[in-house]
Design an enzyme around this catalytic site. Structure first.
Site, PDB file in Angstrom:
ATOM      1  N   THR A  38       0.840  -1.197   0.000  1.00 25.60           N
ATOM      2  CA  THR A  38       0.000   0.000   0.000  1.00 25.60           C
ATOM      3  C   THR A  38       0.874   1.245   0.000  1.00 25.60           C
ATOM      4  OG1 THR A  38      -1.629  -1.214   1.287  1.00 25.60           O
ATOM      5  CG2 THR A  38      -1.876   1.182   1.221  1.00 25.60           C
ATOM      6  N   GLY A  46      -9.991  -4.019   1.009  1.00 24.60           N
ATOM      7  CA  GLY A  46      -9.437  -3.607   2.299  1.00 24.60           C
ATOM      8  C   GLY A  46      -9.845  -2.195   2.664  1.00 24.60           C
ATOM      9  N   ASP A  47      -9.030  -1.583   3.486  1.00 26.31           N
ATOM     10  CA  ASP A  47      -9.372  -0.251   3.992  1.00 26.31           C
ATOM     11  C   ASP A  47      -8.994   0.872   3.032  1.00 26.31           C
ATOM     12  OD1 ASP A  47      -6.644  -1.000   4.611  1.00 26.31           O
ATOM     13  OD2 ASP A  47      -6.493   0.921   5.649  1.00 26.31           O
ATOM     14  N   THR A  49      -1.782   2.080   6.229  1.00 28.01           N
ATOM     15  CA  THR A  49      -1.293   0.853   5.611  1.00 28.01           C
ATOM     16  C   THR A  49      -1.221  -0.234   6.668  1.00 28.01           C
ATOM     17  OG1 THR A  49       0.576  -0.216   4.514  1.00 28.01           O
ATOM     18  CG2 THR A  49       1.101   1.670   5.918  1.00 28.01           C
ATOM     19  N   GLY A  50      -1.662  -1.438   6.306  1.00 24.82           N
ATOM     20  CA  GLY A  50      -1.592  -2.525   7.277  1.00 24.82           C
ATOM     21  C   GLY A  50      -2.738  -3.501   7.128  1.00 24.82           C
ATOM     22  N   THR A  51      -3.139  -4.093   8.243  1.00 30.33           N
ATOM     23  CA  THR A  51      -4.189  -5.103   8.254  1.00 30.33           C
ATOM     24  C   THR A  51      -5.533  -4.442   7.965  1.00 30.33           C
ATOM     25  OG1 THR A  51      -2.919  -6.052  10.077  1.00 30.33           O
ATOM     26  CG2 THR A  51      -5.001  -7.108   9.543  1.00 30.33           C
TER      27      THR A  51
END
Lengths: 135, 178
Positions: free
Chosen positions: A1, A31-32, A52-54
């Site tokens: 991301t 995703g987000d 950025t991440g889970t």
């Protein structure tokens, strides 16, 4: 991301985020990153955020908007709000990653709870400042 | 009035410092610095925060080091599905696309959604069709593939996991169990 946040000379804030998602994700998974308030958010009063991440955890916590809300409603500083979300709220739900954010005063925050985050910032006319790990 | 500023990220994850050579680290630092400088130039010339973040993310999408645009990771099906969003704090307008695979720069499509449609988020074929109708040229999904990302998919499949941007490196001895 990848992502970017900025404050311009007129005091306007903006945020942008783009991603390929997660390796080996199920087709159709979102995703987000494309969700305003989760992985990308900016308003006219307080802050611009890119995450950025889970992704699933960032969605469930509305992580980017939560930082703005903590600033607007609880009076936290950019640094305090960002740290609260990234270092406390996200890990409590198993979320890994980080955010970049800038506020109306031109303060920059880039907290992350993973081993590293490719990141950097630069004020107009200054040299860029770049980092990967926790220096 | 506060001084104009831009910040960027190229992803987070459990990237292990031990697995990063000095040359690799330098490549990342140079890429990030170049993108920041491009954003700084826009801001220094009086450009808007919206233009600065759009251009910064477009440049990051063009760089195969990062998981967006060229260099995007693979899905379980061996395909690419790209997502992007842009938001203008001044107006609270936002635009986004999700699940696209034929748009070279999803962030530009997101900006089109924000500025040229009454909607916030378009997905899949609808998002692509909207972009094409507004002058975006289609690209082959293979444009986004890199050998490194294909290897990451193979490792993730082997281990039956989904993985964040940078935690897909080879296992070190400490991570081998059984």
């Amino acid at each position: 991301t990848v992502g970017a946040v900025a404050l311009d000379e007129h005091g306007n804030l903006a945020a942008a985020t783009s991603t390929g998602g997660m390796t080996n994700k199920l087709p159709g998974r979102v995703g987000d990153s494309p969700l305003p308030g989760a992985g990308c958010y900016a308003n006219d009063a307080s802050v611009a955020v890119s995450a950025t991440g889970t992704g699933e955890v960032f969605i469930r916590t509305l992580a980017a908007y939560d930082i703005a809300a903590l600033m607007d409603y609880a009076g936290l500083s950019l640094q305090q709000a960002s740290e609260r979300v990234v270092m406390e709220k996200l890990p409590a739900l198993g979320g890994s990653g980080g955010i970049i954010a800038v506020d109306r005063e031109g303060n920059v925050a880039m907290p992350f709870n993973s081993e590293g985050m490719y990141r950097g910032f630069g004020y107009a006319g200054d040299a860029p400042c770049v980092g990967i790990y926790r220096e | 009035m506060a001084k104009a500023v831009i910040a960027i990220h190229g992803g987070a994850g459990a990237l292990a410092r031990a697995q990063m050579s000095a040359e690799q680290e330098q490549r990342y630092i140079e890429a990030l610095s170049g993108v920041i400088e491009a954003g700084q130039t826009i801001l220094a010339q009086g450009g808007s925060a919206l233009d600065a973040v759009t251009e910064a993310v477009r440049l990051l999408e063009e760089c195969p080091l990062f998981n967006a645009g060229i260099g995007a990771v693979f899905t379980r099906a061996g395909t690419h599905e790209l997502d992007a969003c842009v938001m203008d704090g001044n107006t609270l307008k936002a635009g986004a696309v999700a699940g696209v695979s034929r748009l070279r720069n999803p962030i530009l499509a997101a900006r089109l959604v924000m500025e040229q449609s009454p909607h916030v988020l378009l997905t899949g074929e609808g998002a692509e069709q909207f972009a094409f109708e507004h002058g975006v040229e289609p690209v082959s999904p293979s444009l986004f593939s890199t050998p490194e990302r294909r290897e990451q998919l193979a490792r993730a499949r082997q281990q039956g996991e989904t993985r964040l941007d940078h935690d897909s490196g080879p296992l070190d001895e400490d991570q081998k169990f059984g």
